[in-house]
Design a protein around this motif. Structure first.
Motif, PDB file in Angstrom:
ATOM      1  N   ALA A  40     -96.903   8.211 -23.608  1.00 11.94           N
ATOM      2  CA  ALA A  40     -96.177   8.229 -24.881  1.00 11.94           C
ATOM      3  C   ALA A  40     -97.007   7.607 -25.981  1.00 11.94           C
ATOM      4  O   ALA A  40     -97.041   8.095 -27.122  1.00 11.94           O
ATOM      5  CB  ALA A  40     -94.848   7.486 -24.738  1.00 11.94           C
ATOM      6  N   THR A  41     -97.708   6.548 -25.634  1.00 12.22           N
ATOM      7  CA  THR A  41     -98.564   5.887 -26.613  1.00 12.22           C
ATOM      8  C   THR A  41     -99.683   6.825 -27.059  1.00 12.22           C
ATOM      9  O   THR A  41    -100.067   6.842 -28.237  1.00 12.22           O
ATOM     10  CB  THR A  41     -99.164   4.600 -26.017  1.00 12.22           C
ATOM     11  N   LEU A  75     -86.301   9.697 -13.130  1.00 14.75           N
ATOM     12  CA  LEU A  75     -85.912  10.163 -14.465  1.00 14.75           C
ATOM     13  C   LEU A  75     -85.493   8.997 -15.355  1.00 14.75           C
ATOM     14  O   LEU A  75     -85.783   8.978 -16.566  1.00 14.75           O
ATOM     15  CB  LEU A  75     -84.772  11.176 -14.356  1.00 14.75           C
ATOM     16  N   ALA A  76     -84.778   8.028 -14.775  1.00 16.97           N
ATOM     17  CA  ALA A  76     -84.391   6.841 -15.542  1.00 16.97           C
ATOM     18  C   ALA A  76     -85.631   6.065 -15.964  1.00 16.97           C
ATOM     19  O   ALA A  76     -85.717   5.570 -17.099  1.00 16.97           O
ATOM     20  CB  ALA A  76     -83.465   5.967 -14.711  1.00 16.97           C
ATOM     21  N   ALA A  77     -86.632   6.004 -15.044  1.00 12.37           N
ATOM     22  CA  ALA A  77     -87.870   5.283 -15.353  1.00 12.37           C
ATOM     23  C   ALA A  77     -88.624   5.967 -16.490  1.00 12.37           C
ATOM     24  O   ALA A  77     -89.195   5.304 -17.366  1.00 12.37           O
ATOM     25  CB  ALA A  77     -88.746   5.204 -14.101  1.00 12.37           C
ATOM     26  N   VAL A  78     -88.651   7.307 -16.479  1.00 17.14           N
ATOM     27  CA  VAL A  78     -89.303   8.045 -17.560  1.00 17.14           C
ATOM     28  C   VAL A  78     -88.658   7.692 -18.906  1.00 17.14           C
ATOM     29  O   VAL A  78     -89.340   7.458 -19.907  1.00 17.14           O
ATOM     30  CB  VAL A  78     -89.200   9.564 -17.306  1.00 17.14           C
ATOM     31  N   THR A  83     -88.870   4.892 -24.252  1.00 20.70           N
ATOM     32  CA  THR A  83     -88.132   4.038 -25.206  1.00 20.70           C
ATOM     33  C   THR A  83     -87.665   4.856 -26.411  1.00 20.70           C
ATOM     34  O   THR A  83     -86.881   5.774 -26.258  1.00 20.70           O
ATOM     35  CB  THR A  83     -88.983   2.826 -25.654  1.00 20.70           C
ATOM     36  N   SER A  84     -88.168   4.535 -27.590  1.00 14.65           N
ATOM     37  CA  SER A  84     -87.653   5.155 -28.812  1.00 14.65           C
ATOM     38  C   SER A  84     -87.967   6.645 -28.917  1.00 14.65           C
ATOM     39  O   SER A  84     -87.392   7.343 -29.754  1.00 14.65           O
ATOM     40  CB  SER A  84     -88.220   4.431 -30.040  1.00 14.65           C
ATOM     41  N   GLU A  85     -88.856   7.140 -28.087  1.00 11.21           N
ATOM     42  CA  GLU A  85     -89.224   8.556 -28.143  1.00 11.21           C
ATOM     43  C   GLU A  85     -88.511   9.383 -27.079  1.00 11.21           C
ATOM     44  O   GLU A  85     -88.815  10.568 -26.887  1.00 11.21           O
ATOM     45  CB  GLU A  85     -90.742   8.715 -27.976  1.00 11.21           C
ATOM     46  N   ALA A  86     -87.549   8.755 -26.410  1.00 15.82           N
ATOM     47  CA  ALA A  86     -86.875   9.440 -25.306  1.00 15.82           C
ATOM     48  C   ALA A  86     -85.998  10.593 -25.777  1.00 15.82           C
ATOM     49  O   ALA A  86     -85.777  11.562 -25.039  1.00 15.82           O
ATOM     50  CB  ALA A  86     -86.031   8.444 -24.514  1.00 15.82           C
ATOM     51  N   ALA A  87     -85.498  10.509 -27.000  1.00 18.66           N
ATOM     52  CA  ALA A  87     -84.540  11.504 -27.486  1.00 18.66           C
ATOM     53  C   ALA A  87     -85.077  12.928 -27.385  1.00 18.66           C
ATOM     54  O   ALA A  87     -84.336  13.862 -27.056  1.00 18.66           O
ATOM     55  CB  ALA A  87     -84.150  11.191 -28.929  1.00 18.66           C
ATOM     56  N   GLN A  88     -86.380  13.119 -27.644  1.00 17.74           N
ATOM     57  CA  GLN A  88     -86.933  14.473 -27.644  1.00 17.74           C
ATOM     58  C   GLN A  88     -87.054  15.079 -26.256  1.00 17.74           C
ATOM     59  O   GLN A  88     -87.310  16.278 -26.123  1.00 17.74           O
ATOM     60  CB  GLN A  88     -88.293  14.490 -28.332  1.00 17.74           C
ATOM     61  N   TYR A 117     -76.674   5.437 -16.542  1.00 17.17           N
ATOM     62  CA  TYR A 117     -76.415   4.144 -17.191  1.00 17.17           C
ATOM     63  C   TYR A 117     -77.690   3.638 -17.864  1.00 17.17           C
ATOM     64  O   TYR A 117     -77.685   3.231 -19.036  1.00 17.17           O
ATOM     65  CB  TYR A 117     -75.929   3.137 -16.152  1.00 17.17           C
ATOM     66  N   ASN A 118     -78.815   3.681 -17.108  1.00 17.53           N
ATOM     67  CA  ASN A 118     -80.085   3.185 -17.651  1.00 17.53           C
ATOM     68  C   ASN A 118     -80.600   4.090 -18.767  1.00 17.53           C
ATOM     69  O   ASN A 118     -81.193   3.617 -19.741  1.00 17.53           O
ATOM     70  CB  ASN A 118     -81.125   3.080 -16.529  1.00 17.53           C
ATOM     71  N   ILE A 119     -80.389   5.411 -18.620  1.00 17.96           N
ATOM     72  CA  ILE A 119     -80.791   6.339 -19.676  1.00 17.96           C
ATOM     73  C   ILE A 119     -79.994   6.061 -20.952  1.00 17.96           C
ATOM     74  O   ILE A 119     -80.546   6.002 -22.055  1.00 17.96           O
ATOM     75  CB  ILE A 119     -80.570   7.797 -19.211  1.00 17.96           C
ATOM     76  N   ALA A 120     -78.670   5.891 -20.797  1.00 20.41           N
ATOM     77  CA  ALA A 120     -77.785   5.660 -21.946  1.00 20.41           C
ATOM     78  C   ALA A 120     -78.139   4.371 -22.669  1.00 20.41           C
ATOM     79  O   ALA A 120     -78.060   4.291 -23.902  1.00 20.41           O
ATOM     80  CB  ALA A 120     -76.332   5.631 -21.481  1.00 20.41           C
TER      81      ALA A 120
END
Length: 656
Positions: A40-41, A75-78, A83-88, A117-120
Motif C-alpha cells: 500500500a505504501t 482478508l481481515a489482515a489485508v 488502513t485508510s486505503e481499504a475502502a477501494q 468485526y475487524n474489517i468494520a
C-alpha cells in the motif's frame, strides 16, 4: 493473478494460514498484514488485489475448513494493512466474508463474524453500502444454533450499530423494507435482534423512525404476546418510547393499525393525545381528535389487560388542564367508561369523586354541564345519589361563591338529568338536619329561588299547586316544608305555590320583630317582584274573584304590611291590590281606610276555604314545626351576637 500472489506471499506463510492451529494462522495473518502495508505504501494496489483474490479463491472457497478459516483471517489482515486505503478494495473483501456466514461449519461462521468485526473497525462508515446485506446476515446469525457464533454476532452487531448511528450515509428508506419483512418472524433471538435495531435507530436524532411506525408496529404488538418475558419487556419498552414521541406524529394511523392490541397502552396513548387536543397547531388538534375518537371506539375487556384505573387517572389529571377542550374530552372519557364498565368504574369512585366535584367550580359552563352528566350517571343508585347531594351541599357550604355563581346551573341541570322531584326531596331531607343553621337558610333560599324561576322546574311547581287536592302534591309539600322552615320567606313562597294561603298568613303572623330584618326584607322584595312573573299568573287570576280567595288577599295584604312604604316592592304590590274588583259595599267600607278591605275579607275567609282538602295536611303541626325551627335560628343568632360581643370585649381589654 493467483500466480502473482504466490510470488508476493511466501509459501510458508500460506501453509501456516491454513494450519489447524489458531496461533499459526494468526501469525501468518500478521505477516500478510505487514506485506500488504508495504504494498500500500508503494501504491501497488494491483498486487494487493491479487492477494485478496488468492485468499478468496484458494482459501475462503476451499472445501477444507481450516483453509476457509485462514482465508477469513487473511482478508481481515489485508484490511488492517490497508488502513485508510481499504475502502477501494472492499468490493473484493466483504462479499466472501458475507458468504462465509452461511458456512456449515460453526467455527467458520464464528471466524467470519470476527473477520467482519475487524474489517468494520478499520473502514467504519465506508462499509455502509453493504449494510443491508450485513443486516440480513446478522439477522440470521442472531438465531444461530451455536452459542459462540451468537456471541460473536452480538459483538459485531454492536459495532455495526455504532457505525450506523454516527454515519450520515445510512438510508432508513432502504432499511425499512428489510425490517418490515422480518417483523413477523417468531424466533425469539431474531425478535430481540429486530427490537434492538428499532430502539437504536429511534435514538438517532437524524433518523425519523416514527414516520415509518406503521411498517413495523404490528410486529411489535405481536411480540407483546411472546412467551419470553425478556422479549415482551423489550417490545413494551420500544412501544412506550414511541408513545412518548407521538405528539407530532401520525398517531391516528398508529391507533388504527394497533386496534385492540393497543389495550395495554390505552392510558399512555390517552395521556399523550389529550393535551394535543388543545394544541396551537390545527393539524395536531385534528389528528389528536381523530385518534381520541378511534380510541373510544375500541371496546376492550377489563379481564384482558384493559386498565380502567390507569385511564381514569389520566382523565382525572387532564381535568386540571388549562385548556377547556382537553377538560371536556377528559369528561367524555369519564362518561364513556362509566357507560361501558359501570361496576369497574365505581370501584375507583373514591379516587375520582372529589376531582369531579371540584370540576363543578370550572370557569366553563360546558365543563360544568358535562361534570353533572357524569355525576348523574353515578347517582343512578340511591346510595350514590345521596352521596352526590351530600357532597354538593358540603361543597356549597365551603364555597359560597360557587353556590352564588353556579348553584342555579347545577341544581337545574341535575333536575333535568335525575328528575326535579327526586332532587328537591333529597336536598330537603339532608338540609332538614343541617347543623349550620345560617348556611341551611341560605341554601334553602337558593333552592326556593330556583324553584320559583326555572323553566326546568315547571312540573314541580304544577305538582305543588295541587297540594290541597292531590296526595302526591301533599307529600311533596310536606317533604319540602321540613327544610323550607329554615327560611321564613321560602316557607311563605312554598305556601303561595301550594295555594295554602291561610297557612301562609299564619306563618306571617308568627314572625317576631327580630325576624323582620334586612335580610328578610330583601327576600320579600324578590318575592313581590316574582309575583308579577308568569310563574304566579294563576295567583293573579284568582284575584279576579276575591270572594272565593279571601285568604290569598289576606296573605298579600299581610306581606304589604311588612314592606316599608317607601320601597319599590310596596308600590308594586299596592298597585296590584288596587286592581282587585271589590264589591260596592267593600269600596264604601274602605273609603276611610285604604286597607280596611282586608278586615272584611277575613270575616268571610273561612266560608270560602276548602275545609276538606285543607284538613288533609296537619297545618297546626306544620306551624309548630316552623316556629320550632325559627326559634332555633333565633337562639343561634343570639349566641352568635353574644360570642361576638365577648370577643370584642376581650380584644378591648387586651388593648387597654
Amino acid at each position: 493473478m493467483a500466480a502473482d500472489a504466490l510470488s508476493i506471499i511466501p509459501g510458508a506463510v500460506l501453509r501456516n494460514l491454513s494450519d489447524k492451529l489458531y496461533e499459526k494462522r494468526k501469525n501468518a495473518a500478521l505477516e500478510i498484514e505487514g506485506i500488504v502495508k508495504q504494498l500500500a505504501t508503494a501504491g501497488e494496489h494491483d498486487k494487493i488485489s491479487a492477494v485478496i483474490a488468492l485468499l478468496t479463491n484458494d482459501f475462503t472457497m476451499s472445501p477444507q475448513a481450516n483453509h476457509r478459516k485462514g482465508g477469513l483471517i487473511g482478508l481481515a489482515a489485508v484490511t488492517v494493512g490497508l488502513t485508510s486505503e481499504a475502502a477501494q478494495h472492499l468490493e473484493q473483501i466483504v462479499p466472501p466474508v458475507l458468504t462465509s456466514f452461511l458456512d456449515q461449519d460453526s467455527r467458520v461462521r464464528y471466524y467470519a463474524c470476527e473477520a467482519l468485526y475487524n474489517i468494520a473497525k478499520v473502514v467504519r462508515g465506508d462499509f455502509i453500502i453493504y449494510f443491508n446485506k450485513i443486516f440480513d446476515a446478522l439477522c440470521k446469525l442472531s438465531a444461530d444454533s451455536d452459542a459462540n457464533v451468537q456471541s460473536a454476532a452480538h459483538l459485531l452487531d454492536r459495532l455495526v450499530k455504532d457505525i450506523v448511528t454516527e454515519s450520515d450515509q445510512f438510508s432508513i428508506e432502504e432499511f425499512i423494507p428489510l425490517l418490515r419483512e422480518r417483523m413477523n418472524v417468531l424466533n425469539p433471538y431474531v425478535r430481540q435482534f429486530l427490537v434492538g435495531w428499532i430502539t437504536v435507530l429511534d435514538s438517532v436524532p437524524d433518523i425519523d423512525m416514527l414516520g415509518f411506525l406503521p411498517d413495523f408496529l404490528d410486529g411489535l404488538f405481536n411480540m407483546l404476546s411472546d412467551s419470553s418475558h425478556e422479549i415482551r419487556q423489550q417490545a413494551d419498552a420500544a412501544l412506550s418510547e414511541f408513545l412518548q414521541e407521538i405528539k407530532n406524529s401520525p398517531i391516528n394511523e398508529f391507533v388504527k393499525l394497533g386496534g385492540e392490541q393497543l389495550v395495554p397502552y390505552y392510558a399512555d396513548i390517552l395521556g399523550a393525545i389529550l393535551p394535543c387536543i388543545s394544541d396551537q397547531e390545527e393539524k395536531i388538534r385534528v389528528v389528536a381528535r381523530e385518534t381520541n375518537e378511534e380510541l373510544r371506539a375500541i371496546k376492550a375487556d377489563p379481564t384482558e389487560g384493559f386498565d380502567i384505573g390507569a385511564i381514569l387517572s389520566i382523565a382525572k389529571r387532564e381535568l386540571n388542564s388549562e385548556h377547556e377542550a382537553t377538560r371536556i374530552e377528559a369528561l367524555h372519557w369519564f362518561s364513556t367508561l362509566l357507560a361501558r364498565y359501570r361496576a369497574e368504574f365505581l370501584a375507583y369512585l373514591n379516587d375520582i369523586f372529589d376531582p369531579l366535584l371540584n370540576a363543578l367550580s370550572d370557569p366553563s359552563d360546558a365543563v360544568v354541564l358535562l361534570v353533572l352528566e357524569v355525576h348523574a350517571r353515578i347517582a343512578e343508585e340511591s346510595h350514590h345519589f345521596h352521596h352526590l347531594v351530600s357532597y354538593l351541599i358540603h361543597t356549597f357550604h365551603n364555597n359560597h361563591v360557587l353556590l352564588e355563581k353556579r348553584g342555579a346551573l347545577i341544581v337545574r341541570r341535575l333536575c333535568i338529568l335525575l328528575g326535579a322531584e327526586k332532587v328537591y326531596r333529597k336536598f330537603s331531607t339532608i338540609l332538614e338536619t343541617e347543623g349550620d343553621l345560617e348556611f341551611a337558610s341560605t341554601m334553602v333560599q337558593a333552592l326556593n329561588l330556583i324553584l320559583l324561576t326555572s323553566t326546568e322546574l315547571a312540573e314541580l311547581r304544577s305538582l305543588l299547586k295541587k297540594t290541597l287536592v292531590d296526595s302526591c302534591g301533599k307529600d311533596l309539600f310536606q317533604s319540602l316544608y321540613a327544610s323550607w322552615c329554615h327560611s321564613p320567606m321560602a316557607t311563605i313562597s312554598l305556601c303561595l305555590l301550594a295555594q295554602a294561603y291561610n297557612h301562609a298568613i299564619s306563618v306571617i303572623q308568627s314572625l317576631g320583630e327580630e325576624d323582620i330584618n334586612v335580610k328578610f326584607l330583601v327576600q320579600l322584595d324578590k318575592l313581590i317582584r316574582l309575583l308579577e312573573t308568569p310563574v304566579f299568573a294563576y295567583l293573579r287570576l284568582q284575584l279576579l274573584e276575591p270572594g272565593k280567595h279571601t285568604w290569598l288577599l289576606k296573605t298579600l295584604y299581610g306581606l304589604l304590611m311588612l314592606l316599608p312604604q317607601q320601597s319599590a316592592a310596596f308600590k308594586i304590590l299596592r298597585t296590584r291590590l288596587k286592581t282587585v274588583p271589590f264589591s260596592e259595599n267593600l269600596k264604601r267600607a274602605s273609603s276611610t281606610n285604604p286597607y280596611s278591605q282586608i278586615l272584611q275579607v277575613t270575616e268571610d275567609g273561612n266560608r270560602n276555604q276548602d275545609t276538606q282538602n285543607y284538613n288533609a295536611i296537619n297545618f297546626p303541626s306544620r306551624l309548630h314545626q316552623f316556629e320550632s325551627m325559627q326559634q332555633q335560628h333565633r337562639v343561634h343568632l343570639k349566641n352568635q351576637l353574644q360570642s361576638r360581643k365577648s370577643a370584642s370585649a376581650v380584644a378591648l381589654s387586651q388593648v387597654s
